[in-house]
Design a protein around this motif. Sequence first.
Motif, PDB file in Angstrom:
ATOM      1  N   ARG A  37       0.835  -1.207   0.000  1.00 32.23           N
ATOM      2  CA  ARG A  37       0.000   0.000   0.000  1.00 32.23           C
ATOM      3  C   ARG A  37       0.873   1.261   0.000  1.00 32.23           C
ATOM      4  O   ARG A  37       0.605   2.218  -0.735  1.00 32.23           O
ATOM      5  N   ASP A  38       1.934   1.255   0.784  1.00 33.17           N
ATOM      6  CA  ASP A  38       2.829   2.407   0.850  1.00 33.17           C
ATOM      7  C   ASP A  38       3.552   2.625  -0.479  1.00 33.17           C
ATOM      8  O   ASP A  38       3.661   3.762  -0.961  1.00 33.17           O
ATOM      9  N   ALA A  39       4.049   1.547  -1.074  1.00 29.50           N
ATOM     10  CA  ALA A  39       4.755   1.662  -2.357  1.00 29.50           C
ATOM     11  C   ALA A  39       3.829   2.190  -3.448  1.00 29.50           C
ATOM     12  O   ALA A  39       4.232   3.021  -4.272  1.00 29.50           O
ATOM     13  N   LEU A  40       2.592   1.717  -3.458  1.00 31.15           N
ATOM     14  CA  LEU A  40       1.651   2.179  -4.482  1.00 31.15           C
ATOM     15  C   LEU A  40       1.269   3.647  -4.283  1.00 31.15           C
ATOM     16  O   LEU A  40       0.997   4.356  -5.255  1.00 31.15           O
ATOM     17  N   LYS A  41       1.280   4.112  -3.045  1.00 28.74           N
ATOM     18  CA  LYS A  41       1.075   5.547  -2.811  1.00 28.74           C
ATOM     19  C   LYS A  41       2.195   6.353  -3.461  1.00 28.74           C
ATOM     20  O   LYS A  41       1.960   7.411  -4.051  1.00 28.74           O
ATOM     21  N   THR A  42       3.420   5.851  -3.352  1.00 29.07           N
ATOM     22  CA  THR A  42       4.565   6.518  -3.983  1.00 29.07           C
ATOM     23  C   THR A  42       4.396   6.534  -5.491  1.00 29.07           C
ATOM     24  O   THR A  42       4.657   7.546  -6.153  1.00 29.07           O
ATOM     25  N   VAL A  43       3.957   5.423  -6.055  1.00 30.71           N
ATOM     26  CA  VAL A  43       3.741   5.342  -7.504  1.00 30.71           C
ATOM     27  C   VAL A  43       2.715   6.381  -7.939  1.00 30.71           C
ATOM     28  O   VAL A  43       2.909   7.095  -8.931  1.00 30.71           O
ATOM     29  N   LYS A  44       1.620   6.492  -7.207  1.00 31.91           N
ATOM     30  CA  LYS A  44       0.550   7.415  -7.577  1.00 31.91           C
ATOM     31  C   LYS A  44       1.004   8.873  -7.496  1.00 31.91           C
ATOM     32  O   LYS A  44       0.617   9.703  -8.322  1.00 31.91           O
ATOM     33  N   LYS A  45       1.851   9.183  -6.528  1.00 32.29           N
ATOM     34  CA  LYS A  45       2.264  10.564  -6.301  1.00 32.29           C
ATOM     35  C   LYS A  45       3.429  10.998  -7.190  1.00 32.29           C
ATOM     36  O   LYS A  45       3.615  12.188  -7.424  1.00 32.29           O
ATOM     37  N   SER A  46       4.222  10.034  -7.665  1.00 33.58           N
ATOM     38  CA  SER A  46       5.448  10.378  -8.377  1.00 33.58           C
ATOM     39  C   SER A  46       5.174  10.823  -9.809  1.00 33.58           C
ATOM     40  O   SER A  46       4.523  10.107 -10.575  1.00 33.58           O
ATOM     41  N   ALA A  47       5.687  11.991 -10.163  1.00 36.38           N
ATOM     42  CA  ALA A  47       5.580  12.462 -11.547  1.00 36.38           C
ATOM     43  C   ALA A  47       6.539  11.714 -12.448  1.00 36.38           C
ATOM     44  O   ALA A  47       6.396  11.724 -13.673  1.00 36.38           O
ATOM     45  N   GLU A  48       7.525  11.044 -11.854  1.00 33.25           N
ATOM     46  CA  GLU A  48       8.543  10.321 -12.624  1.00 33.25           C
ATOM     47  C   GLU A  48       8.015   8.996 -13.167  1.00 33.25           C
ATOM     48  O   GLU A  48       8.398   8.557 -14.264  1.00 33.25           O
ATOM     49  N   VAL A  49       7.135   8.345 -12.405  1.00 38.00           N
ATOM     50  CA  VAL A  49       6.713   6.987 -12.760  1.00 38.00           C
ATOM     51  C   VAL A  49       5.652   7.024 -13.848  1.00 38.00           C
ATOM     52  O   VAL A  49       4.622   7.684 -13.720  1.00 38.00           O
TER      53      VAL A  49
END
Length: 263
Positions: A37-49
Amino acid sequence: MAYETIEFEITEGVAVLTLNRPQSLNSFNTDMHAEVRDALKTVKKSAEVRCLVLTGNGRGFCAGQDLSDRNVAPGTEAPNLGESIEKNYSPLIRTLMGLEMPVICAVNGVAAGAGANIAFACDIVLAAKSASFIQAFCKIGLVPDCGGTWSLPNLVGRARAMGLAMLGDKVKAEQAEQWGMIWKAVDDEALKDEAMKLAKHLATQPTKGLALIKRAINASATNDMDAQLDLERDLQTLAGRTDDYREGVAAFMEKRQPNFKGQ
């Protein structure tokens, strides 16, 4: 968050989330749910991904729920499995299907129970030829979850979905490809390279347009034709306003390769 049950990295616009409990075939426990869940939050927020790859370490992709993480011994109070689904599994499926980018699942080994249906919630599924998919729920008196009762009929039709769900038969990767359950079965040693090659390609494409394609195709399972035509109109309106659309047309007219930014 320091991860202990997963590995997570971002390179060249691609996020790779690797389930990392190989001793238990990457089955989910409470800690893994929290870390994913934490990793997917990073994915959603990152403009890089601009693309996500989901895979597993060891000889299995994911064996679903870690049954040792619950006390279900005879004579004990029955667990509330619906609560677990509502808190953990359903949000995971909704996140994977709702991410505004392509999601590739690289199935490196057995995908059983929730593990199989998590794979089917991804946009493009590659599987090692030694991998297999099993709807194991019926073996312990449960119902397919993680969207399995939705994805299976849409992928393989009612007859095969019913047989898979009630019999729990193993489907090898090459048969899964033939049935339309997955995109492609590849040689075991080529799986990682194939997945990363595909992910890096998708990460250079018009990501917002791909996200709209994803929305349209996912909606088609429940829409009638009129509703789908209206949705296509609305999504095409959004796509036509993106910088990538203008860049794609300009590149075509100028006979050059486009430089998409995902905007």
